[in-house]
Design an enzyme around this catalytic site. Structure first.
Site, PDB file in Angstrom:
ATOM      1  N   ASP A 118       0.853  -1.230   0.037  1.00 51.13           N
ATOM      2  CA  ASP A 118       0.064   0.082   0.074  1.00 51.13           C
ATOM      3  C   ASP A 118       0.926   1.209   0.099  1.00 51.13           C
ATOM      4  O   ASP A 118       1.683   1.452   0.703  1.00 51.13           O
ATOM      5  CB  ASP A 118      -0.926   0.216   1.141  1.00 51.13           C
ATOM      6  CG  ASP A 118      -1.839  -1.189   1.262  1.00 51.13           C
ATOM      7  OD1 ASP A 118      -2.090  -1.731   0.280  1.00 51.13           O
ATOM      8  OD2 ASP A 118      -2.584  -1.409   2.369  1.00 51.13           O
ATOM      9  N   LYS A 122       0.059  10.111   1.567  1.00 54.44           N
ATOM     10  CA  LYS A 122       0.371  11.352   2.481  1.00 54.44           C
ATOM     11  C   LYS A 122       1.486  11.159   3.280  1.00 54.44           C
ATOM     12  O   LYS A 122       1.990  10.289   3.878  1.00 54.44           O
ATOM     13  CB  LYS A 122      -1.069  11.546   3.519  1.00 54.44           C
ATOM     14  CG  LYS A 122      -2.253  11.727   2.738  1.00 54.44           C
ATOM     15  CD  LYS A 122      -3.290  12.157   3.703  1.00 54.44           C
ATOM     16  CE  LYS A 122      -4.687  12.467   2.896  1.00 54.44           C
ATOM     17  NZ  LYS A 122      -6.019  11.662   3.381  1.00 54.44           N
ATOM     18  N   THR A 194       2.579 -11.302  -9.390  1.00 53.74           N
ATOM     19  CA  THR A 194       1.721 -11.116  -8.218  1.00 53.74           C
ATOM     20  C   THR A 194       0.483 -10.742  -9.208  1.00 53.74           C
ATOM     21  O   THR A 194       0.312 -10.391 -10.303  1.00 53.74           O
ATOM     22  CB  THR A 194       1.850 -10.117  -7.462  1.00 53.74           C
ATOM     23  OG1 THR A 194       1.665  -9.023  -7.795  1.00 53.74           O
ATOM     24  CG2 THR A 194       3.375 -10.251  -6.820  1.00 53.74           C
ATOM     25  N   GLU A 195      -0.810 -10.872  -8.274  1.00 52.76           N
ATOM     26  CA  GLU A 195      -1.855 -10.707  -9.090  1.00 52.76           C
ATOM     27  C   GLU A 195      -1.924  -8.911  -9.459  1.00 52.76           C
ATOM     28  O   GLU A 195      -2.302  -8.496 -10.528  1.00 52.76           O
ATOM     29  CB  GLU A 195      -3.077 -10.691  -8.068  1.00 52.76           C
ATOM     30  CG  GLU A 195      -3.528 -11.901  -8.115  1.00 52.76           C
ATOM     31  CD  GLU A 195      -3.089 -12.891  -6.859  1.00 52.76           C
ATOM     32  OE1 GLU A 195      -2.114 -12.393  -6.483  1.00 52.76           O
ATOM     33  OE2 GLU A 195      -3.703 -13.905  -6.651  1.00 52.76           O
ATOM     34  N   GLU A 197       0.709  -7.384 -10.270  1.00 50.76           N
ATOM     35  CA  GLU A 197       1.859  -7.009 -11.260  1.00 50.76           C
ATOM     36  C   GLU A 197       1.219  -7.675 -12.583  1.00 50.76           C
ATOM     37  O   GLU A 197       1.405  -6.928 -13.543  1.00 50.76           O
ATOM     38  CB  GLU A 197       2.914  -7.812 -10.946  1.00 50.76           C
ATOM     39  CG  GLU A 197       4.061  -8.180 -11.895  1.00 50.76           C
ATOM     40  CD  GLU A 197       5.052  -8.904 -11.276  1.00 50.76           C
ATOM     41  OE1 GLU A 197       5.262  -9.424 -10.144  1.00 50.76           O
ATOM     42  OE2 GLU A 197       6.377  -8.989 -11.844  1.00 50.76           O
TER      43      GLU A 197
HETATM   44  N1  SAH Z   1       1.150  -8.813  -2.790  1.00 50.26           N
HETATM   45  C1  SAH Z   1      -0.279  -8.720  -3.546  1.00 50.26           C
HETATM   46  C2  SAH Z   1      -1.330  -7.731  -2.948  1.00 50.26           C
HETATM   47  C3  SAH Z   1      -0.858  -6.260  -3.217  1.00 50.26           C
HETATM   48  S1  SAH Z   1      -1.925  -5.312  -2.375  1.00 50.26           S
HETATM   49  C4  SAH Z   1      -0.073  -8.606  -5.152  1.00 50.26           C
HETATM   50  O1  SAH Z   1       1.039  -8.119  -5.370  1.00 50.26           O
HETATM   51  O2  SAH Z   1      -1.073  -8.942  -5.885  1.00 50.26           O
HETATM   52  C5  SAH Z   1      -1.293  -4.953  -0.740  1.00 50.26           C
HETATM   53  C6  SAH Z   1      -1.972  -5.765   0.409  1.00 50.26           C
HETATM   54  O3  SAH Z   1      -1.118  -5.834   1.695  1.00 50.26           O
HETATM   55  C7  SAH Z   1      -3.200  -5.630   0.673  1.00 50.26           C
HETATM   56  O4  SAH Z   1      -4.097  -6.802   0.426  1.00 50.26           O
HETATM   57  C8  SAH Z   1      -3.356  -5.158   2.043  1.00 50.26           C
HETATM   58  O5  SAH Z   1      -4.334  -5.464   2.717  1.00 50.26           O
HETATM   59  C9  SAH Z   1      -1.920  -5.638   2.762  1.00 50.26           C
HETATM   60  N2  SAH Z   1      -1.480  -4.994   3.967  1.00 50.26           N
HETATM   61  C10 SAH Z   1      -1.071  -3.729   3.528  1.00 50.26           C
HETATM   62  N3  SAH Z   1      -0.491  -3.393   4.801  1.00 50.26           N
HETATM   63  C11 SAH Z   1      -0.363  -4.516   5.677  1.00 50.26           C
HETATM   64  C12 SAH Z   1       0.161  -4.558   6.776  1.00 50.26           C
HETATM   65  N4  SAH Z   1       0.621  -3.811   7.619  1.00 50.26           N
HETATM   66  N5  SAH Z   1       0.157  -5.847   7.175  1.00 50.26           N
HETATM   67  C13 SAH Z   1      -0.594  -6.898   6.734  1.00 50.26           C
HETATM   68  N6  SAH Z   1      -0.970  -6.811   5.399  1.00 50.26           N
HETATM   69  C14 SAH Z   1      -1.077  -5.554   4.834  1.00 50.26           C
END
Ligand code: SAH
Length: 214
Positions: A118, A122, A194-195, A197
Site C-alpha cells: 500500500d 500522504k 503477483t496479481e 503485477e
Molecule cells: N502482494 C499482492 C497484494 C498487493 S495489495 C499483489 O502483489 O498482488 C497490498 C496488500 O497488503 C493488501 O492486501 C493489504 O491488505 C495488505 N497489507 C497492507 N498493509 C499491511 C500490513 N501492515 N500488514 C499486513 N498486510 C498488509
C-alpha cells in the site's frame, strides 16, 4: 486494497488448515513445531490473494513459506485457491505487520518479500509504508543476517521513497535495482508475477524491483 466485507470470511480463515490462528504462540518455533524441519523460512508481507507465495511454495518444497495479510476478506481468496491441495510448506497469517515483532523472533526469517505494498501517499502516513525506516528496523530484528528483502511495485513515488529509506538507513543497503523488471533479463529470471503485477503490467506500467540486505 479496499475490499468490501465478505460475510463468513473470518470463519473460513479461522477454520482453514492453512491459517495460523495464534501466531504469537509459535514465535521462535515455526520451523521446529509447525513445519517440523530446518528449511529456510521466507515470508511475504501483504500477500493479498496469494498467487505469488502459493506459486513459490509449489516450486520450492524445501523452503517454508508464510504469507501475511491484514484482511480476512482478502486472505479468503488465497485460501480458496489452495483449499483442495496439500502444500505442507505453505501457511498464512491474518495479521497487521506493524506488530510483526510479536510473531517472529530474532533472525527467525530468511527472506522477506514485499509486493505492491500500500502506497500511503500522504506524508504524515509515511511510517505506515512497509519500506519505511520504521519497518526496516523491524525487519532488521527478524531477518537472518544473510537474508534479504525483495520489493516490487509499479508505484514510482513509493519506489523512490523506498530507495531513499534504504540508502539513508545505517544498516540496510541496496544490492540491485531495476526500473523495468520485465525487460531486465537478469533480475526477471524466475520472476513469479503477483496479481497486482499482472494487472498493472498489462496496463502498460513498468514494474520496479529492488533487493536490499545489510
Ligand atoms: N502482494 C499482492 C497484494 C498487493 S495489495 C499483489 O502483489 O498482488 C497490498 C496488500 O497488503 C493488501 O492486501 C493489504 O491488505 C495488505 N497489507 C497492507 N498493509 C499491511 C500490513 N501492515 N500488514 C499486513 N498486510 C498488509
Amino acid at each position: 486494497m479496499r475490499l468490501r466485507n465478505i460475510p463468513g470470511a473470518d470463519e473460513v480463515v479461522t477454520n482453514s488448515p492453512y491459517c495460523i490462528n495464534q501466531p504469537a504462540k509459535l514465535k521462535g518455533k515455526y520451523k521446529s513445531e509447525l513445519f517440523m524441519n530446518d528449511n529456510p523460512l521466507y515470508i511475504e508481507i501483504g500477500m493479498g490473494k496469494g498467487q505469488f507465495i502459493t506459486t513459490l511454495a509449489k516450486q520450492n518444497p524445501n523452503i517454508n513459506y508464510i504469507g501475511i495479510e491484514r484482511y480476512t476478506s482478502v486472505l479468503l481468496r488465497a485460501i480458496q485457491k489452495v483449499e483442495d491441495e496439500e502444500i505442507p510448506n505453505l501457511r498464512f497469517i491474518c495479521f497487521d505487520a506493524a506488530d510483526i515483532l510479536d510473531i517472529f523472533s530474532c533472525r527467525e526469517v530468511d527472506r522477506i518479500y514485499l509486493n505492491f505494498s500500500d502506497p500511503w501517499p500522504k506524508d504524515r502516513h509515511a511510517k505506515r509504508r512497509l519500506t519505511s525506516s520504521t519497518f526496516l528496523n523491524r525487519y532488521n530484528s527478524i531477518l537472518a543476517l544473510d537474508g534479504h528483502i525483495e520489493f516490487k511495485t509499479d508505484n514510482k513515488d513509493l519506489f523512490d521513497f523506498s530507495v531513499e529509506e534504504i540508502n539513508n538507513h545505517p544498516l540496510w543497503k541496496l544490492d540491485a535495482v531495476t526500473y523495468d523488471l520485465h525487460n531486465d533479463a537478469t533480475m526477471n529470471e524466475g520472476n513469479v508475477m503477483t496479481e497486482y503485477e499482472e494487472k498493472f503490467s498489462s496496463q502498460g506500467n513498468p514494474i520496479f524491483k529492488l533487493i536490499a540486505s545489510r
